[in-house]
Motif scaffolding. Sequence first.
Motif, PDB file in Angstrom:
ATOM      1  N   LYS A  29      14.534  43.592  49.239  1.00  0.00           N
ATOM      2  CA  LYS A  29      14.102  42.199  49.260  1.00  0.00           C
ATOM      3  C   LYS A  29      14.467  41.562  50.589  1.00  0.00           C
ATOM      4  O   LYS A  29      15.442  41.956  51.229  1.00  0.00           O
ATOM      5  CB  LYS A  29      14.784  41.428  48.116  1.00  0.00           C
ATOM      6  N   THR A  30      13.674  40.585  51.015  1.00  0.00           N
ATOM      7  CA  THR A  30      14.004  39.796  52.196  1.00  0.00           C
ATOM      8  C   THR A  30      14.216  38.343  51.775  1.00  0.00           C
ATOM      9  O   THR A  30      14.165  38.010  50.593  1.00  0.00           O
ATOM     10  CB  THR A  30      12.892  39.889  53.259  1.00  0.00           C
ATOM     11  N   ASP A  31      14.460  37.486  52.763  1.00  0.00           N
ATOM     12  CA  ASP A  31      14.803  36.092  52.472  1.00  0.00           C
ATOM     13  C   ASP A  31      13.645  35.326  51.842  1.00  0.00           C
ATOM     14  O   ASP A  31      12.471  35.586  52.108  1.00  0.00           O
ATOM     15  CB  ASP A  31      15.220  35.371  53.758  1.00  0.00           C
ATOM     16  N   THR A  32      14.003  34.333  51.037  1.00  0.00           N
ATOM     17  CA  THR A  32      13.061  33.351  50.504  1.00  0.00           C
ATOM     18  C   THR A  32      13.464  31.991  51.078  1.00  0.00           C
ATOM     19  O   THR A  32      14.570  31.831  51.604  1.00  0.00           O
ATOM     20  CB  THR A  32      13.113  33.326  48.970  1.00  0.00           C
ATOM     21  N   ASP A  52      14.644  29.313  49.945  1.00  0.00           N
ATOM     22  CA  ASP A  52      15.880  28.694  49.456  1.00  0.00           C
ATOM     23  C   ASP A  52      17.120  29.190  50.211  1.00  0.00           C
ATOM     24  O   ASP A  52      18.161  28.532  50.192  1.00  0.00           O
ATOM     25  CB  ASP A  52      16.057  28.936  47.959  1.00  0.00           C
ATOM     26  N   VAL A  53      17.015  30.354  50.884  1.00  0.00           N
ATOM     27  CA  VAL A  53      18.145  30.857  51.669  1.00  0.00           C
ATOM     28  C   VAL A  53      18.548  29.839  52.737  1.00  0.00           C
ATOM     29  O   VAL A  53      19.735  29.636  53.016  1.00  0.00           O
ATOM     30  CB  VAL A  53      17.786  32.206  52.335  1.00  0.00           C
ATOM     31  N   PHE A  54      17.559  29.176  53.326  1.00  0.00           N
ATOM     32  CA  PHE A  54      17.835  28.213  54.390  1.00  0.00           C
ATOM     33  C   PHE A  54      17.878  26.774  53.884  1.00  0.00           C
ATOM     34  O   PHE A  54      18.305  25.878  54.603  1.00  0.00           O
ATOM     35  CB  PHE A  54      16.776  28.360  55.488  1.00  0.00           C
ATOM     36  N   GLU A  84      19.307  25.883  50.759  1.00  0.00           N
ATOM     37  CA  GLU A  84      20.542  25.660  50.032  1.00  0.00           C
ATOM     38  C   GLU A  84      21.738  25.649  50.991  1.00  0.00           C
ATOM     39  O   GLU A  84      21.736  26.333  51.998  1.00  0.00           O
ATOM     40  CB  GLU A  84      20.748  26.752  48.970  1.00  0.00           C
ATOM     41  N   LYS A  91      17.853  31.514  62.762  1.00  0.00           N
ATOM     42  CA  LYS A  91      17.860  30.639  61.581  1.00  0.00           C
ATOM     43  C   LYS A  91      19.135  30.844  60.760  1.00  0.00           C
ATOM     44  O   LYS A  91      19.705  29.882  60.236  1.00  0.00           O
ATOM     45  CB  LYS A  91      16.620  30.893  60.718  1.00  0.00           C
ATOM     46  N   HIS A  92      19.558  32.087  60.639  1.00  0.00           N
ATOM     47  CA  HIS A  92      20.783  32.369  59.891  1.00  0.00           C
ATOM     48  C   HIS A  92      22.003  31.786  60.598  1.00  0.00           C
ATOM     49  O   HIS A  92      22.895  31.208  59.956  1.00  0.00           O
ATOM     50  CB  HIS A  92      20.954  33.882  59.709  1.00  0.00           C
ATOM     51  N   LYS A 150      22.077  27.951  60.297  1.00  0.00           N
ATOM     52  CA  LYS A 150      22.515  27.555  58.955  1.00  0.00           C
ATOM     53  C   LYS A 150      24.020  27.734  58.812  1.00  0.00           C
ATOM     54  O   LYS A 150      24.709  26.871  58.242  1.00  0.00           O
ATOM     55  CB  LYS A 150      21.761  28.363  57.896  1.00  0.00           C
TER      56      LYS A 150
END
Length: 217
Positions: A204-207, A209-211, A213, A86-87, A90
């Motif tokens: 913290k891990t991803d939320t 909005d990371v993907f 925005e 996913k990263h 993006k």
Amino acid sequence: EVDQVVCSYCYGDSTCGQRAAYQLGMTGVPVYNVNNNCASGASGLFMARQFVAGGLSECVMALGFEKMEPGSLGSKFQDRTNPMDKHMMKMMELHEFVPAPPAAQMFGNAGREHQKRYGTKPETFAKIAYKNHKNSVLNPYSQFRDEYSLDQILNAPTVHAPLTKLQCCPTSDGAACVIVASEDFVKKHGLEGQAIEIVGMAMKTDTPDVFEEGSMM
């Protein structure tokens, strides 16, 4: 007197933590294996601190180790979904994928966005490496103990702009260990003179909005 052991590593089979900890003694305490990419060491320390702060243990060992292959980081398993898919998708939506190490592209592209949004200069990023190399001279356990000028860092071969070779971590082998103990344990054993207090620690891990925005930052 260690109640629990947390072992962190990325490149190794399951239960490497037990194999490493057994060298120190087989006491039967729980051994946890943590694999969390670049945050593996910090995750192990965070977990050990939680055990102590939550009152579950008085003394926990956080052990980290790594034995890596030469060259840039790569994926070991080609028969399943890459956990960074996913990263990477993006990133490729926002930036062209080029012949450079993927990790350097992810961080470098975030740096480029920071430059575009805030006018950050390459010198600002280079100062981070300058500080780290300067500190390495003072640490006898550092892999490299060479100090570099800001110009040397900026003029080193480019890996993925704005990052140069002297701003990137080399693959390496090594290990480190931290003993996390309660205040009562420290006082009971007269360790006040060598104890370092963890005042605060967060993770913290991803939320979503990371993907959602359009940004690598």
